[in-house]
Scaffold this motif. Structure first.
Motif, short mmCIF file in Angstrom:
data_model
loop_
_atom_site.label_atom_id
_atom_site.label_comp_id
_atom_site.label_asym_id
_atom_site.label_seq_id
_atom_site.Cartn_x
_atom_site.Cartn_y
_atom_site.Cartn_z
N LEU A 190 0.85 -1.19 0.00
CA LEU A 190 0.00 0.00 0.00
C LEU A 190 0.88 1.24 0.00
CD1 LEU A 190 -2.89 1.24 0.31
CD2 LEU A 190 -2.46 1.27 2.78
N TYR A 191 0.53 2.19 -0.87
CA TYR A 191 1.18 3.49 -0.92
C TYR A 191 0.16 4.56 -0.58
CZ TYR A 191 5.06 1.19 -3.34
OH TYR A 191 6.12 0.38 -3.66
N THR A 192 0.57 5.55 0.21
CA THR A 192 -0.32 6.64 0.59
C THR A 192 0.37 7.98 0.40
OG1 THR A 192 0.40 6.66 2.91
CG2 THR A 192 -1.43 5.19 2.34
N ALA A 193 -0.45 9.00 0.23
CA ALA A 193 0.04 10.37 0.14
C ALA A 193 -1.05 11.30 0.64
CB ALA A 193 0.43 10.71 -1.29
N THR A 194 -0.68 12.51 1.03
CA THR A 194 -1.64 13.47 1.55
C THR A 194 -2.41 14.13 0.42
OG1 THR A 194 -0.20 13.94 3.43
CG2 THR A 194 -1.92 15.55 2.94
N ASN A 195 -3.73 14.12 0.55
CA ASN A 195 -4.58 14.80 -0.41
C ASN A 195 -4.52 16.30 -0.13
OD1 ASN A 195 -7.01 16.09 -1.50
ND2 ASN A 195 -7.73 14.02 -1.95
N PRO A 196 -4.07 17.12 -1.08
CA PRO A 196 -3.91 18.56 -0.81
C PRO A 196 -5.22 19.28 -0.51
CG PRO A 196 -3.63 18.07 -3.15
CD PRO A 196 -3.70 16.77 -2.46
N THR A 197 -6.33 18.71 -0.93
CA THR A 197 -7.63 19.35 -0.69
C THR A 197 -8.15 19.07 0.71
OG1 THR A 197 -8.17 19.19 -3.05
CG2 THR A 197 -10.00 19.58 -1.51
N GLY A 251 -6.37 17.34 3.13
CA GLY A 251 -5.32 17.28 4.15
C GLY A 251 -5.15 15.91 4.78
N PHE A 252 -5.92 14.92 4.31
CA PHE A 252 -5.84 13.57 4.84
C PHE A 252 -5.06 12.67 3.90
CE2 PHE A 252 -10.20 14.76 6.59
CZ PHE A 252 -9.68 15.14 7.83
N ASP A 253 -4.48 11.59 4.48
CA ASP A 253 -3.80 10.60 3.66
C ASP A 253 -4.83 9.76 2.90
OD1 ASP A 253 -1.36 11.46 4.52
OD2 ASP A 253 -1.03 9.79 5.92
N GLU A 254 -4.41 9.29 1.73
CA GLU A 254 -5.26 8.43 0.92
C GLU A 254 -4.39 7.47 0.12
OE1 GLU A 254 -7.45 10.97 -1.69
OE2 GLU A 254 -5.70 11.51 -2.89
N PRO A 255 -4.92 6.31 -0.28
CA PRO A 255 -4.13 5.39 -1.12
C PRO A 255 -3.83 6.00 -2.48
CG PRO A 255 -6.01 4.27 -0.11
CD PRO A 255 -6.22 5.73 0.12
N VAL A 256 -2.62 5.77 -2.97
CA VAL A 256 -2.20 6.31 -4.27
C VAL A 256 -1.42 5.24 -5.03
CG1 VAL A 256 -2.12 8.70 -3.47
CG2 VAL A 256 -0.08 7.27 -3.29
N ALA A 257 -1.13 5.52 -6.30
CA ALA A 257 -0.34 4.61 -7.12
C ALA A 257 1.10 4.58 -6.63
CB ALA A 257 -0.40 5.05 -8.58
N PRO A 258 1.81 3.47 -6.86
CA PRO A 258 3.19 3.35 -6.36
C PRO A 258 4.14 4.42 -6.86
CG PRO A 258 2.34 1.21 -7.02
CD PRO A 258 1.33 2.23 -7.47
N ASN A 259 3.90 4.94 -8.07
CA ASN A 259 4.82 5.91 -8.63
C ASN A 259 4.46 7.36 -8.31
OD1 ASN A 259 2.53 6.04 -10.16
ND2 ASN A 259 3.53 5.74 -12.15
N THR A 260 3.53 7.59 -7.39
CA THR A 260 3.12 8.95 -7.02
C THR A 260 4.26 9.65 -6.29
OG1 THR A 260 0.82 8.24 -6.79
CG2 THR A 260 1.45 10.32 -5.73
N VAL A 261 4.53 10.88 -6.70
CA VAL A 261 5.61 11.66 -6.08
C VAL A 261 5.29 11.91 -4.60
CG1 VAL A 261 6.88 13.85 -6.11
CG2 VAL A 261 6.21 12.74 -8.26
N GLY A 262 6.23 11.66 -3.74
CA GLY A 262 6.05 11.91 -2.32
C GLY A 262 5.27 10.85 -1.59
#
Length: 841
Positions: free
Chosen positions: A518-525, A527-538
């Protein structure tokens, strides 16, 4: 009321699939009964047997009216009529245990061969003590508890009704060897001889209850009003139930089917004074020519509980709605029951935060938690669920079938349950769950019971489960998506040599885990973390792909010897197996309901234990006594330990949360239980019991620091004394079966605690006074109108903290955690109804 209506809308919607299966099931059953099993086509081995007889009083020979005659293995029962007569028809030919019981008399048990016996007359002996019990848990066939070498106990509907409790585990927590880990009044997890969570298998009607039970902050998703009997195995029962039963089994059994030719039911209402709990429940069941059906629907709600130190404890209110339906058939070939149930609970999340000056409770209202207002009296006394809460749902469909075939009995249980847990932890985004776990579980259990040679009662079988967990829309990711497949073949043999009963068996378990990265990143809108694709920056990667298979052999051998009607001795040695759970292997994040950042370990090995048990049991006209001891050694014991930072203070990965990491060690648990019930006259009982449990951390090299030498969550010494007057079968005006009781629980100081890094602290001892009174109310003809129970707990309003209460560690500004519930009075009324639809069976 609105929540109740919405729940049943959801319940009906979930039952659409159930209805399809139910229709198919009825068609198959009808075909089986009317076509395949036509009486002319049935071979002699499957032809229906019959049993009839008369139940009388041994002293005067008069008929006993209303005695219960049951065959537990076949799930059938009836009651004697005005002449003391009973009758069964369409009974599968075979050897089954027959039980006859009546309040105020010793129960009768006898194995009956229905291919040879059609008449059984019984004379019951008056007795103030019910010295025998028949159990169905962990055995191949219904067995007298004194002949079962495995240490266990059982309680009936009458015991459960007389408890001032808020959930089903709370109802049994005073029993010898049993405790509960709590997070407030409605969140209880069973603890047996110092073991709990995934070391205890909880069954509901024989089906494994699966609902992320590794979690701290939710209880057992079972309606307490739908349970009429509880059976508990104390020790490694992995032989029958596989991984996770290394510490024991709690089997929650629903009401037995209605007697043939009857429709009956009841309505229950309960109010409890401490937290203003309101509970209602209605049940109805019927039996017409072997077609059985039932329904139970319940609801309860409560506001914050209170004690004299904390006042009302903010964040402990709850609401719960439940439903269960069943339809099935009893035929000459056996039985088949189809069940569906739904459980939905809203449970507030306490955190114990207080104002630094007034010490009043405060609440979180912003995401950054920069300011917390004091909780108003209106909020403290409100039944409205707070924005920060959890919602726990469990939906289940299953079938239990027994077929007489090939000189034995084939038993099959298939079930599917869906557990949905959501923890709403965002005060400014109340509809967005922090944790959102969806767990689907398919369970299967196939057993064949037969006699091998001369009276060697043999069972061979296989059971297990398949699970799939998915993470839905959420912001916190404590565990990954995963699949589990579990399989375990087993064999069990029991032989009775007159007074000696010997049983032995073995089992092999294999459990495979497959979890996804599982890869996660912060949603800028948001402000919460959410699952993202493996190649997502940050992107962060809290979980990697993981595959592993854990396997092991378990088994047991034991014996019981009945020296006389008064004295029995039992001994057993059992080896258990447990695979680590997904939390212990993979945790990496904040658990919203616990104020803990939890870290797992993917390199864990499975747990194995070896437990020795010895028990002595005595029963006479005036005294019933028992003494049991156990010794349990566990390899690779997994426990939770607080982590410290380099500065020697609590390690903080996420602000406001303590950091814990699972560890493994060698452990030993030992202790025992003893009880004595003295009844100098028939209506007076003086019962005393003591439970002692000790747990030591033996380390991996036998070199353990003093702060680490005890295991966490070990209950202190507990004694319970009760003086009870019970006037069974006696009527005084409109009152019948009156009882009075007064009890005293003593919990000793727990100074043998896991003190390393402040994980646990010493717990002071305390005494709790309880009392109760109850009676059936009858009309002039002796017909029962209703039953009433008034039960009080902690009557002296003692301020105490249970060592197994998680709220004890919810500290704020050096305030010593939260205290348990103060004085509580429970008022309960049960109104039965019923009619006979057929004069004879």
């Amino acid at each position: 009321m609105w929540h109740f209506i919405e729940f049943f809308k959801l319940f009906i919607m979930k039952l659409r699939l159930v209805s399809c299966f139910l229709f198919l099931f009825i068609q198959i059953s009808a075909f089986a009964g009317a076509s395949y099993f036509k009486i002319n086509d049935i071979p002699p081995s499957l032809a229906a047997g019959t049993l009839s007889g008369t139940v009388t009083d041994k002293a005067d020979g008069k008929p006993i009216i209303g005695a219960t005659v049951s065959i537990p293995d076949l799930k059938i029962a009836t009651q004697t009529d005005v002449d003391g007569k009973y009758a069964f028809s369409r009974v599968p030919k075979g050897i089954y245990l027959v039980q006859i019981s009546y309040l105020g008399y010793s129960s009768f048990y006898q194995r009956v061969d229905f291919s040879k016996t059609t008449q059984l007359n019984v004379a019951l002996k008056a007795s103030a003590i019910e010295a025998g019990e028949v159990v169905i848990t962990g055995v191949s066939r219904a067995t007298e508890i004194k002949r079962n070498p495995v240490p266990m106990l059982a309680v009936s509907k009458a015991y459960l009704q007389r408890q001032a409790s808020t959930n089903i585990i709370d109802e049994i927590a005073k029993l010898p060897g049993i405790n509960q880990v709590t997070t407030g009044p409605n969140v209880s997890k069973p603890y047996i001889r110092g073991l709990g969570y995934n070391r205890i298998v909880t069954l509901a009607d024989g089906i494994r209850q699966e609902g992320q039970q590794w979690g701290d902050e939710h209880g057992i998703e079972v309606d307490q009003n739908a349970i009429d009997r509880v059976e508990v195995i104390k020790g490694p029962a992995s032989l029958i139930y596989g991984s996770d039963a290394i510490g024991g089994v709690v089997n929650l059994l629903p009401p037995p089917p209605a007697a043939e030719g009857t429709i009956s039911g009841s309505v229950l209402a309960n109010y409890q004074s401490n937290n203003g709990l309101y509970a209602t429940s209605a049940r109805i069941q019927g039996n017409h020519n072997g077609f059985v059906w039932s329904g139970i629907f319940s609801a309860k709600e409560a506001k914050n509980y209170q004690n004299k130190i904390d006042g009302r404890v903010y964040g402990t209110g709850f609401k719960e709605y439940d439903g269960r339906v069943m339809a099935g058939v009893n035929k000459s070939w056996g039985y088949s029951y189809f069940n569906a149930s739904a459980f939905s609970a809203l449970q507030e999340i306490p955190d114990g935060s207080r104002d630094s000056v007034t010490r009043q409770f405060t609440k979180q209202i912003t995401e950054d938690d920069s300011f917390r207002p004091v909780v108003s009296n209106k909020d403290l006394n409100s039944y409205t669920i707070t924005p920060l809460h959890q919602q726990v749902e469990n939906y289940k469909i299953y079938n239990n079938t027994s077929v007489a075939i090939g000189g034995g009995t084939l038993l099959a249980s298939l079930g599917y349950q869906f557990s949905h847990r959501r923890e709403f932890s965002h005060p400014e985004a109340v509809s967005t769950p922090g944790l959102n776990l969806q767990l689907g579980t398919l369970t299967y259990d196939f057993k064949y019971n037969f006699d091998l040679g001369k009276d060697y009662q043999t069972t061979i079988g296989v059971n297990g489960m398949y699970q799939h967990n998915s993470i839905a829309n959420s912001t916190d990711f404590l565990i990954p998506n995963f699949n589990v497949f579990d399989v375990g073949p087993f064999a069990l043999v029991k032989k009775e040599f007159n007074k000696l009963t010997v049983s032995a068996g073995a089992r092999f378990d294999s459990r495979s885990f497959n979890s996804k990265e599982l890869y996660t990143a912060t949603n800028p809108t948001t402000g919460f973390d959410e699952p993202v694709a493996p190649n997502t920056v940050g992107a962060n990667q809290p979980f990697s792909n993981y595959k592993n298979t854990f396997s092991g052999v378990s088994g047991s051998i034991g014996a019981s010897y009945v020296f006389s009607d008064k004295f029995t001795m039992k001994a057993n040695i059992g080896r258990g197996f447990r695979a680590p759970n997904i939390s212990e292997l993979s945790d990496n994040g904040v658990h919203p309901g616990t104020n803990v950042y939890q870290i797992g370990n993917a390199n864990f090995k499975p747990e194995f234990n070896l437990q020795e048990d010895l028990g002595l049991f005595f029963s006479s006209k005036y005294v019933v006594a028992s003494a049991e001891v156990f010794n349990n050694n566990i390899q690779n014991y997994i426990y939770n330990q607080k982590l410290l930072g380099a500065n020697g203070q609590d390690s903080v990965i996420v602000q406001g949360n303590q950091t814990f990491k699972f560890q493994q060690t060698s452990a030993r648990l030992y202790g025992g239980e003893a009880s004595i019930d003295i009844h100098p006259i028939s209506w007076l009982h003086f019962y005393n019991a003591v439970t002692l449990t000790y747990g030591s951390n033996r380390g991996n090299n036998n070199n353990v620091a003093d702060s680490l030498k005890y295991l966490p969550f070990i209950p202190p010494t507990h004694t319970y004394s009760e003086l009870k007057a019970e006037f069974a079968q006696q009527q005084h005006g409109p009152l019948k079966d009156i009882y009075f009781k007064v009890g005293l629980d003593h919990y000793s100081k727990q100074d043998r605690y896991f003190s390393a890094y402040g994980t646990e602290t010493m717990t002071a001892g305390y005494n709790l006074l309880s009392a109760g009174i109850g009676s059936n109310v009858v009309n002039s003809a002796g017909k029962q109108l209703f039953s009433i129970f008034i039960e009080g707990s902690n009557l002296t309003n003692v301020a105490y903290q249970s060592h197994l209460s998680r709220l004890k560690y919810f500290t704020s500004y050096n305030w010593p955690g939260l205290y348990n519930m103060g004085r509580n009075i429970s008022f309960k009324i049960i109104v039965p109804f019923g009619s006979e639809t057929k004069k004879s069976i």
